[in-house]
Write a protein that holds these residues in place. Structure first.
Motif, PDB file in Angstrom:
ATOM      1  N   THR A   1       1.160  -1.142   0.177  1.00 58.60           N
ATOM      2  CA  THR A   1       0.295  -0.390   0.422  1.00 58.60           C
ATOM      3  C   THR A   1       0.988   1.471  -0.287  1.00 58.60           C
ATOM      4  N   PHE A   2       1.768   1.377   0.669  1.00 58.10           N
ATOM      5  CA  PHE A   2       3.066   2.170   1.024  1.00 58.10           C
ATOM      6  C   PHE A   2       3.710   2.333  -0.597  1.00 58.10           C
ATOM      7  N   PHE A   3       3.947   1.578  -0.957  1.00 63.79           N
ATOM      8  CA  PHE A   3       4.807   1.681  -2.357  1.00 63.79           C
ATOM      9  C   PHE A   3       3.414   2.118  -3.903  1.00 63.79           C
ATOM     10  N   ASP A   4       2.393   1.622  -3.486  1.00 68.49           N
ATOM     11  CA  ASP A   4       1.507   2.031  -4.280  1.00 68.49           C
ATOM     12  C   ASP A   4       0.645   3.499  -4.305  1.00 68.49           C
ATOM     13  N   SER A   5       1.119   3.962  -3.436  1.00 67.98           N
ATOM     14  CA  SER A   5       0.247   5.632  -3.011  1.00 67.98           C
ATOM     15  C   SER A   5       1.354   6.523  -3.893  1.00 67.98           C
ATOM     16  N   MET A   6       3.273   6.123  -3.362  1.00 67.54           N
ATOM     17  CA  MET A   6       4.279   7.090  -4.098  1.00 67.54           C
ATOM     18  C   MET A   6       3.751   6.997  -5.252  1.00 67.54           C
ATOM     19  N   ARG A   7       3.896   5.661  -6.031  1.00 71.27           N
ATOM     20  CA  ARG A   7       3.530   5.405  -7.482  1.00 71.27           C
ATOM     21  C   ARG A   7       2.565   5.755  -8.141  1.00 71.27           C
ATOM     22  N   GLU A   8       1.259   6.495  -6.941  1.00 65.66           N
ATOM     23  CA  GLU A   8       0.111   6.675  -8.137  1.00 65.66           C
ATOM     24  C   GLU A   8       0.065   8.294  -7.824  1.00 65.66           C
ATOM     25  N   ALA A   9       0.395   9.192  -6.706  1.00 70.17           N
ATOM     26  CA  ALA A   9       1.508  10.048  -6.595  1.00 70.17           C
ATOM     27  C   ALA A   9       1.962  10.734  -7.696  1.00 70.17           C
TER      28      ALA A   9
ATOM     29  N   ARG B   1       4.848  14.894  -5.970  1.00 67.84           N
ATOM     30  CA  ARG B   1       6.120  15.070  -5.541  1.00 67.84           C
ATOM     31  C   ARG B   1       6.028  14.639  -3.872  1.00 67.84           C
ATOM     32  N   VAL B   2       6.681  12.939  -3.739  1.00 70.93           N
ATOM     33  CA  VAL B   2       6.390  13.024  -2.822  1.00 70.93           C
ATOM     34  C   VAL B   2       7.865  12.977  -1.476  1.00 70.93           C
ATOM     35  N   GLU B   3       7.905  13.636  -0.400  1.00 66.90           N
ATOM     36  CA  GLU B   3       8.669  13.935   0.503  1.00 66.90           C
ATOM     37  C   GLU B   3       7.789  12.702   1.751  1.00 66.90           C
TER      38      GLU B   3
ATOM     39  N   PRO C   1      12.125   8.946 -12.538  1.00 64.49           N
ATOM     40  CA  PRO C   1      11.800   9.321 -11.148  1.00 64.49           C
ATOM     41  C   PRO C   1      13.014   9.606 -10.936  1.00 64.49           C
ATOM     42  N   PHE C   2      13.383  10.513  -9.708  1.00 63.17           N
ATOM     43  CA  PHE C   2      14.350  11.457  -9.830  1.00 63.17           C
ATOM     44  C   PHE C   2      14.548  11.028  -8.052  1.00 63.17           C
ATOM     45  N   PHE C   3      15.463  10.591  -6.671  1.00 61.15           N
ATOM     46  CA  PHE C   3      15.284  10.979  -5.465  1.00 61.15           C
ATOM     47  C   PHE C   3      16.599  11.870  -5.353  1.00 61.15           C
TER      48      PHE C   3
END
Length: 91
Positions: A27-35, A41-43, A77-79
């Motif tokens: 769920t955590f990774f899916d939410s990041m992907r969707e955002a 931006r995911v912070e 994607p950029f981190f």
């Protein structure tokens, strides 16, 4: 550490079943992907931030043959590492 190691560690630390821990991590990774797909931006404070960078197309060159090659535009994607993580790694 890979995804299964993370799931195992989470299950042990929080007294969860492996299935519950797996659902949480997915769920955590899916939410990041969707955002990211939505252009957001995911912070994660203290860890870093993720965003999508767009790169324009250009004419490249095949190093073997010297032939010109059309490189299509792309999004990647950029981190960017957070200050706390950077300081922790360098301490």
């Amino acid at each position: 550490m890979n995804k299964s190691d993370l799931i195992k560690q989470l299950a042990e630390d929080k007294n969860l079943t492996p299935e519950e821990a797996s659902d949480f991590v997915n769920t955590f990774f899916d939410s990041m992907r969707e955002a990211l797909l939505a252009g957001k931006r995911v912070e994660i404070r203290g860890f870093g931030s993720f965003k999508i960078k767009e790169y324009k197309g250009y004419v490249g060159r095949n190093p073997k043959t010297g032939e010109k090659v059309e490189v299509r535009p792309k999004k990647l994607p950029f981190f960017k590492v957070g200050k706390n993580l950077k300081d922790f790694v360098n301490s």
